[in-house]
Design an enzyme around this catalytic site. Structure first.
Site, PDB file in Angstrom:
ATOM      1  N   TYR A 107     -30.843  -5.985  75.155  1.00 23.82           N
ATOM      2  CA  TYR A 107     -29.948  -6.791  74.327  1.00 23.82           C
ATOM      3  C   TYR A 107     -29.581  -8.073  75.066  1.00 23.82           C
ATOM      4  O   TYR A 107     -30.353  -8.545  75.887  1.00 23.82           O
ATOM      5  CB  TYR A 107     -28.760  -5.949  73.813  1.00 23.82           C
ATOM      6  CG  TYR A 107     -28.334  -6.540  72.509  1.00 23.82           C
ATOM      7  CD1 TYR A 107     -29.187  -6.507  71.411  1.00 23.82           C
ATOM      8  CD2 TYR A 107     -27.164  -7.266  72.413  1.00 23.82           C
ATOM      9  CE1 TYR A 107     -28.876  -7.173  70.235  1.00 23.82           C
ATOM     10  CE2 TYR A 107     -26.840  -7.929  71.235  1.00 23.82           C
ATOM     11  CZ  TYR A 107     -27.700  -7.882  70.156  1.00 23.82           C
ATOM     12  OH  TYR A 107     -27.406  -8.557  69.009  1.00 23.82           O
ATOM     13  N   ARG A 160     -28.242 -17.731  62.671  1.00 23.35           N
ATOM     14  CA  ARG A 160     -27.395 -17.985  63.852  1.00 23.35           C
ATOM     15  C   ARG A 160     -27.617 -16.849  64.829  1.00 23.35           C
ATOM     16  O   ARG A 160     -26.843 -15.900  64.875  1.00 23.35           O
ATOM     17  CB  ARG A 160     -25.917 -18.080  63.408  1.00 23.35           C
ATOM     18  CG  ARG A 160     -25.019 -18.702  64.437  1.00 23.35           C
ATOM     19  CD  ARG A 160     -23.945 -17.750  64.925  1.00 23.35           C
ATOM     20  NE  ARG A 160     -24.508 -16.554  65.491  1.00 23.35           N
ATOM     21  CZ  ARG A 160     -23.833 -15.464  65.814  1.00 23.35           C
ATOM     22  NH1 ARG A 160     -22.571 -15.393  65.598  1.00 23.35           N
ATOM     23  NH2 ARG A 160     -24.414 -14.389  66.344  1.00 23.35           N
ATOM     24  N   LYS A 178     -30.456  -4.217  68.081  1.00 27.05           N
ATOM     25  CA  LYS A 178     -29.199  -3.554  67.692  1.00 27.05           C
ATOM     26  C   LYS A 178     -29.461  -2.101  67.300  1.00 27.05           C
ATOM     27  O   LYS A 178     -28.668  -1.212  67.586  1.00 27.05           O
ATOM     28  CB  LYS A 178     -28.543  -4.297  66.521  1.00 27.05           C
ATOM     29  CG  LYS A 178     -27.902  -5.595  66.971  1.00 27.05           C
ATOM     30  CD  LYS A 178     -26.404  -5.588  66.782  1.00 27.05           C
ATOM     31  CE  LYS A 178     -25.745  -6.592  67.701  1.00 27.05           C
ATOM     32  NZ  LYS A 178     -24.409  -6.983  67.392  1.00 27.05           N
ATOM     33  N   GLU A 249     -26.093  -9.185  60.228  1.00 26.44           N
ATOM     34  CA  GLU A 249     -26.148  -9.609  61.615  1.00 26.44           C
ATOM     35  C   GLU A 249     -26.683 -11.025  61.742  1.00 26.44           C
ATOM     36  O   GLU A 249     -27.741 -11.331  61.199  1.00 26.44           O
ATOM     37  CB  GLU A 249     -27.123  -8.631  62.302  1.00 26.44           C
ATOM     38  CG  GLU A 249     -27.057  -8.609  63.776  1.00 26.44           C
ATOM     39  CD  GLU A 249     -25.741  -8.096  64.312  1.00 26.44           C
ATOM     40  OE1 GLU A 249     -25.215  -7.084  63.827  1.00 26.44           O
ATOM     41  OE2 GLU A 249     -25.237  -8.734  65.242  1.00 26.44           O
ATOM     42  N   ASP A 250     -25.940 -11.861  62.448  1.00 30.61           N
ATOM     43  CA  ASP A 250     -26.413 -13.194  62.810  1.00 30.61           C
ATOM     44  C   ASP A 250     -26.837 -14.060  61.613  1.00 30.61           C
ATOM     45  O   ASP A 250     -27.827 -14.803  61.670  1.00 30.61           O
ATOM     46  CB  ASP A 250     -27.533 -13.107  63.872  1.00 30.61           C
ATOM     47  CG  ASP A 250     -26.939 -12.728  65.236  1.00 30.61           C
ATOM     48  OD1 ASP A 250     -25.724 -12.459  65.307  1.00 30.61           O
ATOM     49  OD2 ASP A 250     -27.677 -12.695  66.237  1.00 30.61           O
ATOM     50  N   ASP A 272     -21.104  -7.325  61.816  1.00 25.00           N
ATOM     51  CA  ASP A 272     -20.737  -7.059  63.210  1.00 25.00           C
ATOM     52  C   ASP A 272     -20.197  -8.301  63.912  1.00 25.00           C
ATOM     53  O   ASP A 272     -19.312  -8.201  64.756  1.00 25.00           O
ATOM     54  CB  ASP A 272     -21.952  -6.514  63.958  1.00 25.00           C
ATOM     55  CG  ASP A 272     -21.561  -6.079  65.353  1.00 25.00           C
ATOM     56  OD1 ASP A 272     -20.594  -5.301  65.469  1.00 25.00           O
ATOM     57  OD2 ASP A 272     -22.183  -6.526  66.328  1.00 25.00           O
ATOM     58  N   ASP A 273     -20.737  -9.467  63.568  1.00 23.62           N
ATOM     59  CA  ASP A 273     -20.302 -10.691  64.250  1.00 23.62           C
ATOM     60  C   ASP A 273     -18.837 -10.990  63.958  1.00 23.62           C
ATOM     61  O   ASP A 273     -18.139 -11.595  64.769  1.00 23.62           O
ATOM     62  CB  ASP A 273     -21.165 -11.880  63.808  1.00 23.62           C
ATOM     63  CG  ASP A 273     -22.634 -11.569  63.999  1.00 23.62           C
ATOM     64  OD1 ASP A 273     -23.016 -11.247  65.128  1.00 23.62           O
ATOM     65  OD2 ASP A 273     -23.385 -11.594  63.004  1.00 23.62           O
ATOM     66  N   ASN A 412     -22.558 -16.015  73.966  1.00 25.90           N
ATOM     67  CA  ASN A 412     -23.840 -15.457  74.395  1.00 25.90           C
ATOM     68  C   ASN A 412     -24.958 -16.454  74.104  1.00 25.90           C
ATOM     69  O   ASN A 412     -24.826 -17.263  73.187  1.00 25.90           O
ATOM     70  CB  ASN A 412     -24.142 -14.173  73.606  1.00 25.90           C
ATOM     71  CG  ASN A 412     -23.176 -13.064  73.950  1.00 25.90           C
ATOM     72  OD1 ASN A 412     -22.882 -12.812  75.101  1.00 25.90           O
ATOM     73  ND2 ASN A 412     -22.668 -12.404  72.918  1.00 25.90           N
TER      74      ASN A 412
HETATM   75  P1  NAD Z   1     -20.253 -19.563  64.633  1.00 31.50           P
HETATM   76  O1  NAD Z   1     -21.404 -20.483  64.505  1.00 31.50           O
HETATM   77  O2  NAD Z   1     -19.747 -18.863  63.429  1.00 31.50           O
HETATM   78  O3  NAD Z   1     -19.012 -20.373  65.273  1.00 31.50           O
HETATM   79  C1  NAD Z   1     -19.091 -21.262  66.341  1.00 31.50           C
HETATM   80  C2  NAD Z   1     -17.832 -22.086  66.327  1.00 31.50           C
HETATM   81  O4  NAD Z   1     -17.778 -22.881  67.518  1.00 31.50           O
HETATM   82  C3  NAD Z   1     -17.713 -23.046  65.154  1.00 31.50           C
HETATM   83  O5  NAD Z   1     -16.426 -22.966  64.612  1.00 31.50           O
HETATM   84  C4  NAD Z   1     -17.914 -24.420  65.791  1.00 31.50           C
HETATM   85  O6  NAD Z   1     -17.187 -25.448  65.134  1.00 31.50           O
HETATM   86  C5  NAD Z   1     -17.331 -24.173  67.167  1.00 31.50           C
HETATM   87  N1  NAD Z   1     -17.774 -25.152  68.137  1.00 31.50           N
HETATM   88  C6  NAD Z   1     -19.015 -25.668  68.309  1.00 31.50           C
HETATM   89  N2  NAD Z   1     -18.990 -26.599  69.291  1.00 31.50           N
HETATM   90  C7  NAD Z   1     -17.724 -26.652  69.730  1.00 31.50           C
HETATM   91  C8  NAD Z   1     -17.074 -27.427  70.710  1.00 31.50           C
HETATM   92  N3  NAD Z   1     -17.736 -28.301  71.457  1.00 31.50           N
HETATM   93  N4  NAD Z   1     -15.749 -27.231  70.882  1.00 31.50           N
HETATM   94  C9  NAD Z   1     -15.073 -26.343  70.142  1.00 31.50           C
HETATM   95  N5  NAD Z   1     -15.641 -25.580  69.205  1.00 31.50           N
HETATM   96  C10 NAD Z   1     -16.951 -25.746  69.000  1.00 31.50           C
HETATM   97  O7  NAD Z   1     -20.647 -18.531  65.750  1.00 31.50           O
HETATM   98  P2  NAD Z   1     -19.903 -17.152  66.094  1.00 31.50           P
HETATM   99  O8  NAD Z   1     -20.528 -16.047  65.372  1.00 31.50           O
HETATM  100  O9  NAD Z   1     -18.452 -17.333  65.956  1.00 31.50           O
HETATM  101  O10 NAD Z   1     -20.336 -16.985  67.618  1.00 31.50           O
HETATM  102  C11 NAD Z   1     -19.893 -17.906  68.589  1.00 31.50           C
HETATM  103  C12 NAD Z   1     -20.301 -17.421  69.966  1.00 31.50           C
HETATM  104  O11 NAD Z   1     -19.644 -16.191  70.247  1.00 31.50           O
HETATM  105  C13 NAD Z   1     -21.800 -17.156  70.117  1.00 31.50           C
HETATM  106  O12 NAD Z   1     -22.229 -17.637  71.360  1.00 31.50           O
HETATM  107  C14 NAD Z   1     -21.906 -15.665  70.085  1.00 31.50           C
HETATM  108  O13 NAD Z   1     -22.996 -15.198  70.861  1.00 31.50           O
HETATM  109  C15 NAD Z   1     -20.593 -15.258  70.718  1.00 31.50           C
HETATM  110  N6  NAD Z   1     -20.207 -13.893  70.339  1.00 31.50           N
HETATM  111  C16 NAD Z   1     -19.878 -13.032  71.329  1.00 31.50           C
HETATM  112  C17 NAD Z   1     -19.543 -11.731  71.026  1.00 31.50           C
HETATM  113  C18 NAD Z   1     -19.174 -10.788  72.124  1.00 31.50           C
HETATM  114  O14 NAD Z   1     -19.032 -11.192  73.230  1.00 31.50           O
HETATM  115  N7  NAD Z   1     -18.994  -9.522  71.874  1.00 31.50           N
HETATM  116  C19 NAD Z   1     -19.565 -11.311  69.719  1.00 31.50           C
HETATM  117  C20 NAD Z   1     -19.882 -12.218  68.715  1.00 31.50           C
HETATM  118  C21 NAD Z   1     -20.200 -13.521  69.041  1.00 31.50           C
END
Ligand code: NAD
Length: 555
Positions: A107, A160, A178, A249-250, A272-273, A412
């Site tokens: 993963y 995404r 997953k 997912e994604d 899940d996200d 991530n």
């Molecule tokens: P998403 O695309 O829905 O959201 C990303 C957000 O970040 C958007 O609101 C965007 O406007 C904002 N953003 C982009 N550039 C920015 C900047 N320079 N400053 C401030 N904000 C900014 O994506 P998501 O599903 O919310 O995922 C975001 C991140 O979180 C990914 O890297 C994902 O891998 C990670 N994530 C981690 C976990 C975990 O650790 N368990 C779980 C889910 C997602």
């Protein structure tokens, strides 16, 4: 003249299975060199295998020897995928015996690299690819899947992938990964899992120009055409696999929120996200508060990012604060979001729907550091997909405002993390309570060892899915995720907390999943959405459903 034997299926103790070379080529049945002498006789395997019979332990040792010889993580990923294609039982045994070592390979972060290279490392297809040209025939396509009792579908449209953006059909690595975690972490039988990629095109120029891209070379469809396609898929999946939970997912965030809202009350589904991330982060915050001694209802949380992860975490945190006595409005005022355009406030125009509940009456603040200085949060959660956004100044400011600042850099893969574990501990002089989305090694700082927790969704979704299918729930509710978060937080031990670790060791994952599944099924029974009679001993029943990767005898 030698009698030519027709290819045959042999009836053995429990079921009819294939024999001879066909058996060796069926990963769900193959045991490789572990076929016993008797099985080799009965199943026509004589001569097709080297003479020596090996135990599963020997096979694990051989596989690990080859695995560790690979020089790159991607090489290790390919090694594991090849093993899955040859011998599924051994694949899961290897993972379970080396979970902490394997998790970053099967993963995040390596799966991200694998998706970026999917078309180039492609060997054999895994899962179902359903594309726009299959419109009107999706139910038929689903029936091509060789297993009928599917219980968990993980589906993506590849828009995404982790924090890596639009990878189109190359995002298939995510549902595949997953579902491997469903089996490894929660014991959902591999034959009950189905990875699906909906190929609705890609807007990734690199892929559109890549001769080895595996998806259709078309731009993404949007609007009604997209919605109709998803709707046909959802209805076909319900028809062909009526007992399956559908995990989304994604998906890109606009579609993710819309689809969740559209289907969550009619279908056994979750995202899940949004929901899984919410639960895993809330569990981490609960554990962090066991270290600081604070109450959740007194925290002010500032999110860098305002997408699926941020809103998912904010939503469940509001529910948890309400459970501690705040009103929904008071709890909502304790969640602040910063996106690429600055602080999310009411005066901003054109805000996406999912941000509106957290668009507070406040003057606009342009950058994250100023937002910290203005709002004085107790916790910052990085979910922006943007690397290095938690600068030295950010961490130092958090440390000035809080004795023990909570700093979760959740983006991530590792390359996108808002800061590294070492940066968080060093810049805060060892005071930050740190967790990340992708794993970091322990950090030595001034004679102490800090063990960063990984806020891995794998702590939550396998248990939630197992609980939902074990009681045949017809919905997946927020209460189930809330119960999962509480259960996970309670499993973090005092020695873990002393090392700064806000999640239990991954070696406990099966225990964690069994406990979460039981709690989730309990919620389903209490809310009247379970589809089968409650067993007297729910936990024992849940555990009895968990697959153990051991060879069964075929004779
Ligand atoms: P998403 O695309 O829905 O959201 C990303 C957000 O970040 C958007 O609101 C965007 O406007 C904002 N953003 C982009 N550039 C920015 C900047 N320079 N400053 C401030 N904000 C900014 O994506 P998501 O599903 O919310 O995922 C975001 C991140 O979180 C990914 O890297 C994902 O891998 C990670 N994530 C981690 C976990 C975990 O650790 N368990 C779980 C889910 C997602």
């Amino acid at each position: 003249m030698v009698d030519m034997k027709p290819r045959r299926r042999v009836r053995v103790s429990r079921t009819a299975i294939c024999a001879g070379a066909d058996l060796l080529h069926d990963p769900s049945l193959n045991k490789g060199t572990a076929f016993t002498e008797e099985e080799r006789d009965v199943l026509g395997l004589r001569g097709l295998l080297p003479p020596r019979v090996h135990s599963q332990d020997d096979q694990v040792a051989r596989s690990m020897e080859n695995y560790r010889r690979k020089e790159t993580d991607l090489g290790k990923y390919i090694h594991m995928m090849s093993l899955q294609e040859r011998n599924e039982t051994l694949f899961y045994r290897v993972i379970l015996d080396h979970l902490e070592e394997m998790m970053p390979i099967i993963y995040t972060p390596t799966v991200g690299k694998a998706c970026q290279e999917y078309g180039h490392i492609f060997r054999r297809p895994r899962g179902l690819f359903i594309s726009l040209k299959h419109r009107g025939q999706i139910a038929e396509i689903l029936q091509n899947w060789p297993y009928v009792d599917v219980r968990i579908i993980v589906v993506t449209d590849g828009e995404r992938i982790l924090g890596l953006g639009d990878l189109g059909a190359d995002g298939m690595g995510i549902p595949v990964g997953k579902l491997s975690l469903y089996t490894a972490c929660a014991g959902v039988h591999p034959s009950q899992t189905l990875p699906i990629t909906l190929d609705v095109g890609t807007n990734n120029e690199g892929l559109l120009n890549d001769p080895l891209y595996i998806g259709a070379k078309e731009r993404r469809v949007r609007g009604q055409e997209y919605d109709d396609f998803i709707d046909e898929f959802v209805h076909a999946a319900r028809q062909v696999f009526p007992h399956a939970l559908i995990q989304m997912e994604d998906f890109g965030n606009t579609n993710a929120f819309r689809l969740l809202k559209k289907y969550r009350d009619n279908l056994c589904t979750f995202n899940d996200d949004i929901q899984g991330t919410g639960a895993v982060a809330l569990a981490g915050i609960h554990s962090a508060l066991r270290i600081t001694g604070g109450d959740l209802k007194d925290q002010t949380i500032l999110y860098l990012g305002a997408g699926e992860a941020a809103v998912g975490i904010a939503n469940i945190t509001v529910s948890a604060m309400v459970a501690e006595g705040l009103t929904e409005e008071e709890a909502g005022r304790r969640q602040w979001l910063v996106d690429s355009k600055g602080l999310v406030v009411k005066s901003r125009t054109g805000l996406a729907d999912h941000k509106l509940p957290y668009a507070h009456d406040h003057e606009q603040v342009g950058d994250f550091l100023s937002a910290i200085e203005t709002l004085k949060p107790t916790a910052i959660l990085g979910v922006s997909g943007q690397t290095s956004m938690f600068t030295k100044q950010v961490i130092e400011t958090m440390s000035k405002l809080n004795e023990r600042p909570i700093v979760f850099a959740l983006s991530n893969p590792t390359s996108k993390s808002e800061c590294t574990a070492e940066e968080a501990y060093t810049w805060s002089k060892g005071e930050a309570i740190f967790a990340s989305g992708s794993p970091f090694d322990p950090v030595e700082y001034e004679g102490r060892t800090y063990v960063p927790g990984q806020g891995n969704n794998a702590y939550i979704f396998p248990g939630v899915g197992l609980g939902a299918i074990a009681c045949e729930a017809c919905r997946v509710t927020d209460e189930m995720f809330f119960a999962a978060a509480k259960t996970l937080a309670n499993l973090v031990s005092e020695p873990d907390l002393e090392k700064g670790r806000v999640y239990p060791s991954l070696t406990m994952i099966r225990e964690v999943s069994a406990a979460i599944a039981t709690a989730v099924a309990e919620v389903a029974y209490e809310s009247g959405i379970a589809g089968r009679k409650r067993p007297d001993d729910l936990e024992a029943y849940v555990r009895s459903q968990m697959y153990v990767p051991e060879y069964e005898s075929y004779v």
